[in-house]
Design an enzyme around this catalytic site. Structure first.
Site, PDB file in Angstrom:
ATOM      1  N   LYS A  38       0.824  -1.221   0.000  1.00  0.00           N
ATOM      2  CA  LYS A  38       0.000   0.000   0.000  1.00  0.00           C
ATOM      3  C   LYS A  38       0.852   1.263   0.000  1.00  0.00           C
ATOM      4  O   LYS A  38       0.504   2.246  -0.668  1.00  0.00           O
ATOM      5  CB  LYS A  38      -0.964  -0.002   1.180  1.00  0.00           C
ATOM      6  N   THR A  39       1.982   1.250   0.747  1.00  0.00           N
ATOM      7  CA  THR A  39       2.838   2.437   0.766  1.00  0.00           C
ATOM      8  C   THR A  39       3.428   2.685  -0.620  1.00  0.00           C
ATOM      9  O   THR A  39       3.537   3.828  -1.069  1.00  0.00           O
ATOM     10  CB  THR A  39       3.972   2.277   1.797  1.00  0.00           C
ATOM     11  N   ASP A 227      -3.571   7.564   3.642  1.00  0.00           N
ATOM     12  CA  ASP A 227      -3.101   6.252   4.060  1.00  0.00           C
ATOM     13  C   ASP A 227      -3.946   5.762   5.240  1.00  0.00           C
ATOM     14  O   ASP A 227      -4.500   6.566   5.990  1.00  0.00           O
ATOM     15  CB  ASP A 227      -1.629   6.365   4.486  1.00  0.00           C
ATOM     16  N   GLU A 228      -4.050   4.441   5.399  1.00  0.00           N
ATOM     17  CA  GLU A 228      -4.737   3.837   6.557  1.00  0.00           C
ATOM     18  C   GLU A 228      -6.129   4.437   6.752  1.00  0.00           C
ATOM     19  O   GLU A 228      -6.518   4.827   7.863  1.00  0.00           O
ATOM     20  CB  GLU A 228      -3.897   4.027   7.843  1.00  0.00           C
ATOM     21  N   GLN A 258      -7.629  -4.444   9.106  1.00  0.00           N
ATOM     22  CA  GLN A 258      -6.605  -3.892   9.991  1.00  0.00           C
ATOM     23  C   GLN A 258      -7.097  -2.654  10.733  1.00  0.00           C
ATOM     24  O   GLN A 258      -6.309  -1.833  11.178  1.00  0.00           O
ATOM     25  CB  GLN A 258      -5.340  -3.565   9.190  1.00  0.00           C
ATOM     26  N   ARG A 604       2.507  -9.384  10.856  1.00  0.00           N
ATOM     27  CA  ARG A 604       3.779  -8.654  10.962  1.00  0.00           C
ATOM     28  C   ARG A 604       4.951  -9.579  10.632  1.00  0.00           C
ATOM     29  O   ARG A 604       6.069  -9.108  10.423  1.00  0.00           O
ATOM     30  CB  ARG A 604       3.997  -8.129  12.392  1.00  0.00           C
TER      31      ARG A 604
END
Length: 704
Positions: A38-39, A227-228, A258, A604
């Site tokens: 995503k980044t 973002d997020e 998330q 993670r």
């Protein structure tokens, strides 16, 4: 790289990522699964827009951590789309709001602030609330400062201010809270200070009430990148809707699975209802995971599929399968910590550096036993989200001087600085000054110029005047290098001299921390930063900032803090009902958010994932049975290896062995020295506790 030719850099994207990046005008939602890049998509979207002729200064990119913003800037620079000196708006929501408020400083007067406002960090906010509770004679147990501060923050993030809350208060508790809220707001106004939530609330009010200002920022920001998006709260959501206007160029990246910050006010409905809010929205799905092995991903996907509030999508990995997920059961919490330590040491002998490992837990309290065992086994570790460098007393003391120099109305910083070091200005003097401020309504800087009206004894007044004289001298240096200003504070205030005179190990450690602060200031001086920029950056710093690149240490952190990070090997500990999922979440019906948190923890891990639980755990001094977490029953057991934590730990301990002369420590008998060792028996001299023969397999015995 020429900005007019985007094809070269777009070739680094997979087809799904590229379709999202090349989105045209109008709103877009990118559903980006864990580890799906995503980044990268957000960064390349920025670069793509610039390559199509959009000025970088006309793109507002909002992230949730300073770390994410910094990584985006670095990636854009490496692609040739963010050169030195360009006016980039890539920052957290709070930092962007702070920037807007400072730019519109003259309009803040209606809220009793100006552009030199101070931003309170979490500890400053708690102290301010504590002072208000004390002033209103409210009992500390019924009115806990941290809980009240969190409640006030949530209200502001729902765009509720003190006046509107007090007007609608119906219960006795709400009416009292309204009094606290009102006094808290008054003290912030008097100190020309804002807390984190104020940054969002006042930016909203500014844009909502000043049509001219809103139109100016709408024209400025042709594109909004977020973002997020699943973690946005109501205030952030409304700000985005305001800035987007009719053009609606919102490019939101997020993952429903998330969404883990409901307790902070994040509203999962923002991402679930994106197409309702933006009817013309295009939706893109990123489903290839580049981080985790297929085994880890399959277990995580089966668990999260139990949630009802989610967007269906597949998530897959092309990586080699690697090692299977390990579910580890141990006797008690000490056995769990010992297993984790033993497994890390075993893996280290195989060539894994300590920095490969992260231990994730649900609450901070779980780190204590892990830290004890790591210390006894010689494992270096770093705790994230705990007591951070900028929260240490000596650092906070110096920052209080800097904040008071930058903002002469900041009473919180003033009262800290004037007592560091001790100079005969104590609670009585500060109390008298506070009464004077309340009686006259004067701002602090004006009140301090009229000390003869406060009614202080001559000695206390003299001490205050000496301090104010020092401050004026320091203020004349405030436009110069930060390093020299901090050095002047330490020398001329007598702070360094007082620490040096103590001559203790603790004082030496505090002096070393101050040297580290000077090093931080040097780095900011190299960037040409002003005092205000330096202070604002520190106020907006997050937990992840403490994670030092390249540090050879195991990382201990909560699952919430781990969001956005990744590690080669992850131990997810304490998987028992009431711990994870947490008891409070079970009581409040928030199991789905707990499941999302578990999913975040699992994803993670790149290569190794350990899920550990204790069969019994001490509670209020009593060892009680601890039922396994429901999450351990929510995936096919055939996907994991189920092992007893005793066996790897025993193998580690027997292999490590104890030799005559070894120094050891026993949980009950304390320190001792090994007399002899034979097979699984070891004889230890515990001094006054006597000589004991113990079974290595069962004894809580550790080498020192």
């Amino acid at each position: 790289m020429e900005r007019g030719h985007p094809e070269a850099f777009l070739e680094a994207l997979n087809p799904a990522q590229r379709r999202a990046v090349e989105h045209g005008e109008g709103p877009a939602l990118v559903l980006a699964g864990a580890g799906s890049g995503k980044t990268r998509v957000l960064t390349f979207r920025f670069a793509y827009l610039v390559s199509r002729g959009v000025s970088p200064s006309r793109i507002l990119c909002l992230t949730f951590t300073n770390k994410a913003a910094r990584e985006m800037r670095e990636r854009l620079a490496s692609l040739g789309f963010a050169g030195e000196g360009e006016d980039l708006w890539i920052s957290t929501f709070h930092a962007a709001c702070a920037r807007i408020l400072r730019m519109e400083g003259s309009r803040l007067r209606r809220w009793g602030r100006d552009r030199s406002f101070t931003i309170l960090d979490a500890e400053d906010q708690r102290e301010a609330v504590k002072a208000c509770l004390r002033s209103l004679n409210l009992d500390g147990e019924s009115w806990h400062p941290a809980q009240v501060a969190a409640t006030l923050s949530r209200l502001k993030e729902e765009l509720v201010d003190a006046d509107s809350f007090s007007r609608r208060a119906s219960s006795s508790w709400d009416r009292t809270l309204g009094r606290v809220f009102g006094l808290y707001e008054r003290r912030l106004r008097e100190s020309n200070a804002l807390d984190f939530s104020d940054l969002l609330l006042l930016t909203y009010r500014l844009l909502e009430e000043e049509g001219e200002v809103l139109e100016r920022y709408r024209r400025r920001f042709e594109h909004l990148l977020v973002d997020e998006y699943q973690d946005t709260n109501h205030a952030q959501y409304v700000l985005l809707r305001l800035l987007a206007g009719e053009r609606g160029n919102v490019f939101a990246v997020g993952d429903v699975d998330q969404s883990i910050y409901g307790f902070r006010g994040a509203d999962i409905r923002n991402i679930l209802h994106f197409e309702r809010d933006f009817p013309q929205a295009a939706v893109y799905k990123l489903e290839e995971n580049y981080r985790s092995t297929p085994d880890i991903l399959e277990v995580a996907s089966q668990v999260i599929s139990r949630n009802r509030l989610r967007r269906e999508r597949g998530l897959y990995s092309r990586r080699e399968r690697g090692e299977r997920v390990k579910v580890v059961e141990v006797a008690d919490e000490r056995g769990e910590a010992s297993f984790v330590a033993g497994e890390i040491l075993r893996r280290r002998r195989e060539g894994w550096p300590f920095s490969s490992f992260a231990v994730l837990y649900r609450t901070h309290a779980q780190s204590r036993l892990l830290e004890e065992v790591f210390l006894s086994r010689g494992i270096p570790y770093l705790v994230l989200g705990g007591f951070r460098f900028y929260e240490r007393k000596e650092v906070k003391d110096v920052l209080a001087y800097l904040r008071f120099l930058a903002n002469p109305r900041d009473f919180l910083s003033f009262q800290r600085a004037v007592q560091a070091p001790r100079r005969g200005v104590g609670a009585a003097t500060l109390g008298a000054l506070e009464v004077y401020l309340e009686r006259t309504g004067l701002p602090l800087d004006q009140a301090l110029s009229r000390l003869d009206e406060v009614g202080l004894p001559s000695a206390q007044r003299r001490h205050l005047e000496e301090f104010l004289s020092l401050v004026e001298e320091l203020r004349s240096e405030a436009g110069g290098p930060l390093t020299e200003l901090i050095r002047s504070i330490l020398e001329r205030s007598g702070y360094r001299r007082e620490l040096e005179s103590l001559g203790t190990i603790e004082a030496q450690s505090r002096l070393e921390n101050l040297e580290e602060l000077l090093q931080v200031a040097r780095e900011w001086d190299l960037q040409g930063a002003s005092l205000e920029e330096f202070l604002e950056s520190l106020s907006l710093m997050g937990d992840q900032e403490a994670l030092e690149e390249g540090r050879e240490a195991v990382v201990l952190l909560t699952v919430h803090t781990a969001k956005g990070l990744e590690f080669d090997a992850v131990f997810l500990v304490g998987l028992e009902e009431g711990i994870f999922p947490h008891r409070r979440s079970l009581e409040e019906g928030e199991v789905e958010e707990e499941r999302r948190l578990f999913y975040v923890g699992m994803t993670r891990a790149r290569h190794l994932l350990y899920l550990t639980r204790a069969c019994s755990r001490h509670s209020q001094g009593v060892l009680r049975p601890s039922p396994p977490s429901r999450f351990l029953r929510e995936f096919d057991p055939a996907l994991a290896d189920w092992v007893s934590g005793d066996r790897p730990e025993e193998a580690e301990r027997v292999e490590e062995g104890f030799r005559p002369g070894d120094r050891v420590i026993h949980r009950l008998f304390g320190p001792g020295r090994v007399v002899s060792s034979r097979g699984e028996e070891v004889t230890v001299d515990f001094g006054s506790r006597g000589i004991k023969t113990l079974m290595i397999r069962y004894a809580p015995l550790e080498k020192v």
